[in-house]
Design an enzyme around this catalytic site. Structure first.
Site, mmCIF file in Angstrom:
data_model
loop_
_atom_site.group_PDB
_atom_site.id
_atom_site.type_symbol
_atom_site.label_atom_id
_atom_site.label_comp_id
_atom_site.label_asym_id
_atom_site.label_seq_id
_atom_site.Cartn_x
_atom_site.Cartn_y
_atom_site.Cartn_z
ATOM 1 N N GLU A 194 -2.872 6.587 -5.386
ATOM 2 C CA GLU A 194 -3.098 5.948 -4.202
ATOM 3 C C GLU A 194 -2.355 7.075 -3.194
ATOM 4 O OE1 GLU A 194 -3.786 1.780 -3.094
ATOM 5 O OE2 GLU A 194 -1.815 2.081 -2.328
ATOM 6 N N TYR A 247 0.796 -1.353 0.055
ATOM 7 C CA TYR A 247 -0.028 -0.022 -0.007
ATOM 8 C C TYR A 247 0.825 1.083 0.102
ATOM 9 C CZ TYR A 247 -3.181 3.676 1.841
ATOM 10 O OH TYR A 247 -3.788 4.678 1.958
ATOM 11 N N HIS A 248 0.533 2.145 -0.813
ATOM 12 C CA HIS A 248 1.536 3.433 -1.028
ATOM 13 C C HIS A 248 0.809 4.564 -0.227
ATOM 14 C CE1 HIS A 248 3.950 6.505 -2.873
ATOM 15 N NE2 HIS A 248 4.239 5.497 -4.032
ATOM 16 N N GLY A 249 1.849 4.868 0.801
ATOM 17 C CA GLY A 249 1.320 6.301 1.720
ATOM 18 C C GLY A 249 1.581 7.388 1.031
#
Length: 333
Positions: free
Chosen positions: A205, A132-134
């Site tokens: 994202e 998951y990309h912050g």
């Protein structure tokens, strides 16, 4: 001031300090600044209000500064070791380990960084890590550092094209094996036995997800096809509180319009809060010849979503994430 007031003031001026006070009051009245205290009070209030706001937008730039300091170190390292370059196949090993140690220290001090499931990363052989990309993928930097330190390996990474256009980044990207992501190049890296990290959500994202942690993958399945062509396992990854460390204003319609229209990732990022970061690695999803790319992409997305559901309280809270630095209780406990 009247003559009587002047005389009274001067007679009271027994020392230089009192005399200066008298002069100040005389100038204030002469210049018509009788309300100067009120102005100063307003100014003080504005400073107290806007300074914290300025800080949360400035801190993200410190990460950029750290990246440029890393690049400067690589240039100095290269110059110092340029004679050995012709005789050494692993010229950059020392530089990578040094920077990995520094970034790992930054993660431990600022975010109390932890990584759970590192044993799922193979000591040898290829694997595709999907994460998951912050808003700023600093958790991924910490992960890369841990792979170098604990596994003695370099994890190749796929990054957006715009990263390759940032002045000065070329050497850093080369040393840490960052590619812009053609499927053929990804397959080549995996078939050569390397680890490869990719975020299907990418910039979209990073900028447009929020504290509810939605996965913005759309219909992307290229990463799944890469895993199928390479016949390698996929390891899902998620970092708890990554959205509380840094947040984006990409949820505002204007910045979303600019990105969709011009593909410019200009949404401001703010934060840098010293919240607790815990990276979780899920069970590997093994190669299955009977599964096509669409099915595999869906399975991987469900695996990452499962990590989010298990380890992240929704919606995310900056205050709660800060307090988690003091407590070690996990959501699933």
């Amino acid at each position: 001031m009247s003559d009587r007031e002047n005389q009274s003031c001067l007679s009271a001026a027994e020392d230089s300090l009192s005399f200066l006070v008298c002069v100040f009051h005389a100038l204030k009245k002469w210049l018509g600044l009788g309300q100067v205290e009120d102005y100063l009070s307003v100014l003080e209030y504005l400073v107290w209000v806007f300074t914290p706001l300025a800080i949360v937008f400035i801190v993200p730039f410190l990460i950029v500064i750290l990246l440029y300091l890393s690049i400067l170190f690589l240039h100095l390292y290269k110059r110092k070791n340029q004679l050995r370059e012709a005789y050494c196949n692993n010229l950059w090993d020392g530089a990578r380990k040094t920077l990995a140690t520094l970034w790992d220290g930054h993660g431990a001090i600022w975010h109390g960084y932890e990584i759970h499931g590192m044993e799922k990363i193979p000591d040898k052989g290829a694997a595709l890590i999907v994460y998951y990309h912050g808003a700023i993928p600093i958790d991924y930097y910490y992960f890369l550092a841990n792979v170098i330190i604990q596994k003695g390996r370099t994890c190749h990474s796929v990054a957006d094209h715009f990263l390759f256009k940032i002045p000065g980044f070329k050497l850093l990207l080369e040393v840490f094996s960052v590619i812009h992501g053609p499927q053929e190049e990804c397959v080549r890296a995996l078939k050569s036995g390397h680890l490869l990290g990719i975020s299907p959500g990418g910039v979209r994202e990073a900028l447009f997800s929020d504290e509810t942690y939605p996965l913005l993958w759309g219909k992307r399945k290229g990463f799944a096809q890469v895993a199928i062509d390479s016949q390698v396992p996929i390891i899902p990854m998620f970092t708890q509180n990554v959205r509380e460390g840094f947040r984006s204003l990409g949820t505002l319609k204007f910045f979303r319009w600019v990105y969709e229209k011009f593909r410019l990732p200009v949404a401001p990022v703010y934060g840098g809060f010293p919240v607790k970061f815990r990276t979780y690695l899920g069970d590997p999803i093994l190669y299955d010849a009977n599964m096509d790319a669409a099915e595999l992409a869906e399975k991987v997305q469900q695996a990452v979503q499962s990590l989010i559901d298990q380890h992240q309280k929704i919606p995310g809270s900056i205050l709660r994430a800060l307090l988690e630095r003091l407590y070690t209780r996990h959501k699933d406990e």
